[in-house]
Design an enzyme around this catalytic site. Sequence first.
Site, mmCIF file in Angstrom:
data_model
loop_
_atom_site.group_PDB
_atom_site.id
_atom_site.type_symbol
_atom_site.label_atom_id
_atom_site.label_comp_id
_atom_site.label_asym_id
_atom_site.label_seq_id
_atom_site.Cartn_x
_atom_site.Cartn_y
_atom_site.Cartn_z
ATOM 1 N N LYS A 246 38.362 29.579 44.274
ATOM 2 C CA LYS A 246 38.287 30.955 43.777
ATOM 3 C C LYS A 246 36.986 31.067 42.978
ATOM 4 O O LYS A 246 36.554 30.094 42.357
ATOM 5 C CB LYS A 246 39.498 31.252 42.880
ATOM 6 C CG LYS A 246 39.494 32.628 42.222
ATOM 7 C CD LYS A 246 39.626 33.758 43.227
ATOM 8 C CE LYS A 246 39.578 35.136 42.555
ATOM 9 N NZ LYS A 246 39.569 36.230 43.553
ATOM 10 N N MET B 69 42.573 42.031 43.049
ATOM 11 C CA MET B 69 42.960 40.933 42.164
ATOM 12 C C MET B 69 42.232 40.999 40.820
ATOM 13 O O MET B 69 42.810 40.697 39.777
ATOM 14 C CB MET B 69 42.647 39.586 42.836
ATOM 15 C CG MET B 69 43.215 39.430 44.247
ATOM 16 S SD MET B 69 44.996 39.540 44.326
ATOM 17 C CE MET B 69 45.439 37.993 43.550
ATOM 18 N N LEU C 45 39.419 39.176 40.087
ATOM 19 C CA LEU C 45 38.874 37.847 39.775
ATOM 20 C C LEU C 45 39.725 37.011 38.806
ATOM 21 O O LEU C 45 39.203 36.427 37.855
ATOM 22 C CB LEU C 45 37.439 37.960 39.221
ATOM 23 C CG LEU C 45 36.393 38.438 40.229
ATOM 24 C CD1 LEU C 45 35.055 38.723 39.521
ATOM 25 C CD2 LEU C 45 36.181 37.389 41.330
ATOM 26 N N CYS D 213 32.234 41.076 44.686
ATOM 27 C CA CYS D 213 33.612 41.445 44.321
ATOM 28 C C CYS D 213 33.725 42.953 44.124
ATOM 29 O O CYS D 213 32.992 43.532 43.325
ATOM 30 C CB CYS D 213 34.078 40.739 43.051
ATOM 31 S SG CYS D 213 35.735 41.313 42.580
ATOM 32 N N LYS E 203 27.707 35.121 48.869
ATOM 33 C CA LYS E 203 28.750 35.893 49.557
ATOM 34 C C LYS E 203 28.368 37.358 49.453
ATOM 35 O O LYS E 203 28.204 37.903 48.355
ATOM 36 C CB LYS E 203 30.105 35.644 48.881
ATOM 37 C CG LYS E 203 31.290 36.410 49.486
ATOM 38 C CD LYS E 203 31.850 35.710 50.710
ATOM 39 C CE LYS E 203 33.171 36.270 51.190
ATOM 40 N NZ LYS E 203 34.338 35.628 50.568
ATOM 41 N N GLY F 214 38.567 39.022 59.487
ATOM 42 C CA GLY F 214 39.395 39.310 60.652
ATOM 43 C C GLY F 214 39.707 38.126 61.541
ATOM 44 O O GLY F 214 40.041 38.307 62.709
HETATM 45 N N1 ORO Z 1 38.762 40.400 45.840
HETATM 46 C C1 ORO Z 1 37.980 40.460 46.950
HETATM 47 O O1 ORO Z 1 38.375 41.028 47.982
HETATM 48 N N2 ORO Z 1 36.762 39.905 46.913
HETATM 49 C C2 ORO Z 1 36.279 39.286 45.809
HETATM 50 O O2 ORO Z 1 35.144 38.805 45.840
HETATM 51 C C3 ORO Z 1 37.081 39.223 44.669
HETATM 52 C C4 ORO Z 1 38.314 39.800 44.715
HETATM 53 C C5 ORO Z 1 39.182 39.874 43.513
HETATM 54 O O3 ORO Z 1 39.315 38.886 42.777
HETATM 55 O O4 ORO Z 1 39.690 40.963 43.283
#
Ligand code: ORO
Length: 310
Positions: A43, A69, A71, A129, A163, A249
């Site tokens: 993570k 989420m 992070l 994110c 990313k 996907g």
């Molecule tokens: N959720 C995502 O889809 N991508 C991220 O880089 C981070 C999160 C998250 O922690 O909410």
Amino acid sequence: STATKIAQKKFDNCIMNASGVWCYDEKELSALDKSEAASFVTKSGTLESRKGNPKPRYFETDLGSINSMGLPNQGLEYYLNFVNKVQEQNPNKNYFVSCTGFNVQEDVLLLEEVKKSGFKGIVELNLSCPNVPGKPQTGYDFETVDMILQTVFENYEGLLGVKLPPYFDIVHFDQMAKILNKYPLTYINSVNSIGNGLYIDEEQEKVVIKPKNGFGGIGGDYIKPTALANVHAFYQRLDSRIQIIGTGGIKTGRDVFEHILCGASMVQVGTALMKEGPSIFRRLTRELEAIMRSKGYEKLSDFKGKLKYM
Ligand code: ORO
């Protein structure tokens, strides 16, 4: 063989988890390490641990997922300690640690922490994110991405990938590739979730996750065409020294095959790993092998990036 290399580091196969899925703590990461996944990525670790957004913050739909989420993570130090321990026990395997700062100074501090820890693997800097209220997705601010990469590479000499969020405009592919090509990046990972979608429960006339009144990152079937387009657009535009990890996907061997055909050297699985658990890596590897066998391909380079045009 489905073996691959990232930055001359060898991987037994080309399939692993996407950051955020099955990688929150030692227990989840150990399960990935024991599975047939080629590697794992943690993570995204931040300077301090985070609780993340209020629940419910992940919802599975027929065609994929929506998440906000925010992070939640144990802090980068936790992941570095764990991965360095695992690495010692498995000297022939290679691992990824993801991290993300809330500004460039934090990114520099995170990478200093990586360096101090003696981590010998590959760092994935998350620039995408979509779920921290009030914080824009860095990857959509091209000047800031340029400045972050400039600063980061002045301060860090290890293997580093980024990313990226999905892009949807040919000019954006051109502009982002031009920036990325200026730096000694190991790889780019395309794509993070498609940010800020809205999934609705029609019967209840209601959103399905709590944060941001239901807005969240979309993953799964919905995003494969966008993911493939991003992988291939960057494959066409990036210097060949910058490799591509394809994410978005993937739930069958065919999806893995398509990502590699578009130019990915490795692929990551998010939504489908959430649904199926770490046993998915065995299935995906078998399915990819069967497709390769039926087409007479022996290795990934027989078809990697070789998408045909009309
Ligand atoms: N959720 C995502 O889809 N991508 C991220 O880089 C981070 C999160 C998250 O922690 O909410």
